[in-house]
Design an enzyme around this catalytic site. Sequence first.
Site, PDB file in Angstrom:
ATOM      1  N   GLU A  77      14.445 -39.729 -16.770  1.00  0.00           N
ATOM      2  CA  GLU A  77      14.266 -39.748 -17.922  1.00  0.00           C
ATOM      3  C   GLU A  77      12.681 -38.478 -19.177  1.00  0.00           C
ATOM      4  O   GLU A  77      12.587 -38.129 -19.435  1.00  0.00           O
ATOM      5  CB  GLU A  77      15.279 -39.999 -19.461  1.00  0.00           C
ATOM      6  CG  GLU A  77      15.522 -39.347 -20.814  1.00  0.00           C
ATOM      7  CD  GLU A  77      16.135 -38.554 -20.421  1.00  0.00           C
ATOM      8  OE1 GLU A  77      17.001 -38.503 -19.620  1.00  0.00           O
ATOM      9  OE2 GLU A  77      15.721 -37.238 -20.758  1.00  0.00           O
ATOM     10  N   GLY A 135       8.565 -36.025 -23.330  1.00  0.00           N
ATOM     11  CA  GLY A 135       8.160 -37.303 -23.698  1.00  0.00           C
ATOM     12  C   GLY A 135       9.895 -37.774 -23.886  1.00  0.00           C
ATOM     13  O   GLY A 135      11.154 -38.708 -23.711  1.00  0.00           O
ATOM     14  N   GLY A 159      -5.377 -38.448 -28.765  1.00  0.00           N
ATOM     15  CA  GLY A 159      -4.336 -38.671 -28.224  1.00  0.00           C
ATOM     16  C   GLY A 159      -3.308 -37.873 -27.062  1.00  0.00           C
ATOM     17  O   GLY A 159      -2.776 -38.615 -26.447  1.00  0.00           O
ATOM     18  N   GLU A 169      -4.032 -34.803 -21.713  1.00  0.00           N
ATOM     19  CA  GLU A 169      -4.137 -36.537 -20.617  1.00  0.00           C
ATOM     20  C   GLU A 169      -5.356 -36.371 -20.615  1.00  0.00           C
ATOM     21  O   GLU A 169      -6.918 -35.290 -21.215  1.00  0.00           O
ATOM     22  CB  GLU A 169      -4.332 -35.841 -18.951  1.00  0.00           C
ATOM     23  CG  GLU A 169      -1.555 -35.088 -19.011  1.00  0.00           C
ATOM     24  CD  GLU A 169      -1.488 -36.468 -19.285  1.00  0.00           C
ATOM     25  OE1 GLU A 169      -1.545 -36.397 -18.068  1.00  0.00           O
ATOM     26  OE2 GLU A 169      -0.661 -36.280 -19.900  1.00  0.00           O
ATOM     27  N   LYS A 206       6.643 -29.907 -14.594  1.00  0.00           N
ATOM     28  CA  LYS A 206       7.954 -30.476 -14.829  1.00  0.00           C
ATOM     29  C   LYS A 206       9.411 -29.728 -14.664  1.00  0.00           C
ATOM     30  O   LYS A 206      10.490 -30.222 -15.080  1.00  0.00           O
ATOM     31  CB  LYS A 206       7.939 -30.740 -16.728  1.00  0.00           C
ATOM     32  CG  LYS A 206       7.369 -32.508 -17.064  1.00  0.00           C
ATOM     33  CD  LYS A 206       6.735 -32.065 -18.604  1.00  0.00           C
ATOM     34  CE  LYS A 206       5.065 -33.137 -19.023  1.00  0.00           C
ATOM     35  NZ  LYS A 206       4.910 -32.582 -20.193  1.00  0.00           N
TER      36      LYS A 206
END
Length: 404
Positions: free
Chosen positions: A124, A129, A182, A185, A200
């Site tokens: 998931e 996210g 942050g 990647e 994705k």
Amino acid sequence: MSKLAVLGYGVVGSGVVELFYKNKESILKKANKDADIKYILDIRDFPDSPYKEKFTKDINDILNDDEVTIVAECMGGATFAYDFVKSCLLKGKSVSTSNKELVAAKGAELLAIAKEKGCNFFFEASVGGAIPIIRPLHKCLAANDITQIVGILNGTTNFILGKMINENMNFDDALKMAQELGYAEKDPTADVEGHDACRKICILSSLVFGKHVYPENVYTKGITKVSLEDVTLAGKFGASVKLIASVKKLSDGRILPSVMPTLVPYDNLISRVDDVFNAVMVFGDGIDRAMFYGRGAGMLPTASAVLGDVIEQLKTEGKTDTAQTWQDSADASFIADHKENECRMYFRVSGSENFNIENIEIIDNSSDIAFVTEKMTVAKAEELADSMEKSGVQVKAMMPVLEV
Ligand code: HSE
């Protein structure tokens, strides 16, 4: 009591541990089971961590411990993570992962191993996210013939484009800010070149259409060539530039996935998705459309999705979720070329006396000429670009306009 292991103590892995202990009581109540984290695998030392007793550098500690039945993989990449996840599944340990690279490259194989071993491979957290999208697609929306998915699946690029659109910031400064916060990647290439969004949409396409869609078969263009000028001109047209990952089912049953910077008209909700947020719009014959929205990246949002899977694993231990699966597919003939896609196309070209194109909507002609064509295939739009170049008009930018 069920014992868990967390692989990787980076942003997501540490978030999983933090959120588990913060909400342990309610998590276990929802799972209706007692559980604890027994191991955290990382090659680094964390001598000051309150969980220092749980750290190991050796995957064999986890593989050979029969008490460990559930593993949360938060390492990223498709080399060590692949070996470790495969070994865990072969031992009958269920795995929940946030690793989209792994699922997009090896999903079919890992799902098959999980089925054979009577455990689960859940992911998931690999798309969107915090947004619940994997389970809704194959459970809540299972009654639909899903015809199209359109989404913003990368938080970093959406953040960068948002800074360009709303604050006139240039690409490099916006990327630097995304890294400092942050979001990006370690190596931003996967984000800005569209590979992350591609992985994705491959996962969503595989899940919905039942055959593994490999990233190398999906047309992918990132945002590095999107200029401030184009973002401003899109605004004049009444649209936001977004990195759109989409897949649609064609009338002959093939599917057409792609990832491209796209003009999204303001009357589409997706145009209003800002910052690091993601959105996924799903079209089905029963639902018309449904939109899923939330934080697409970050420590606790991603940990929330990983732990959602862990709770599901705890609740269903000993059973394989056979609905969450797809077949491997060496033959990619079910994937159509993106040039077959039909859309209106935005162009920015150099001003020239040779410019003469019919049926277009001019956005601006004060220096370069920016315009939007009528609906045509991408192949036809590319022919148009070629013929403009041949007549001395320089094509500086070309992007589809979203129409859903
Ligand atoms: N780099 C990814 C993003 C992280 O920006 O969306 C979440 O997959």
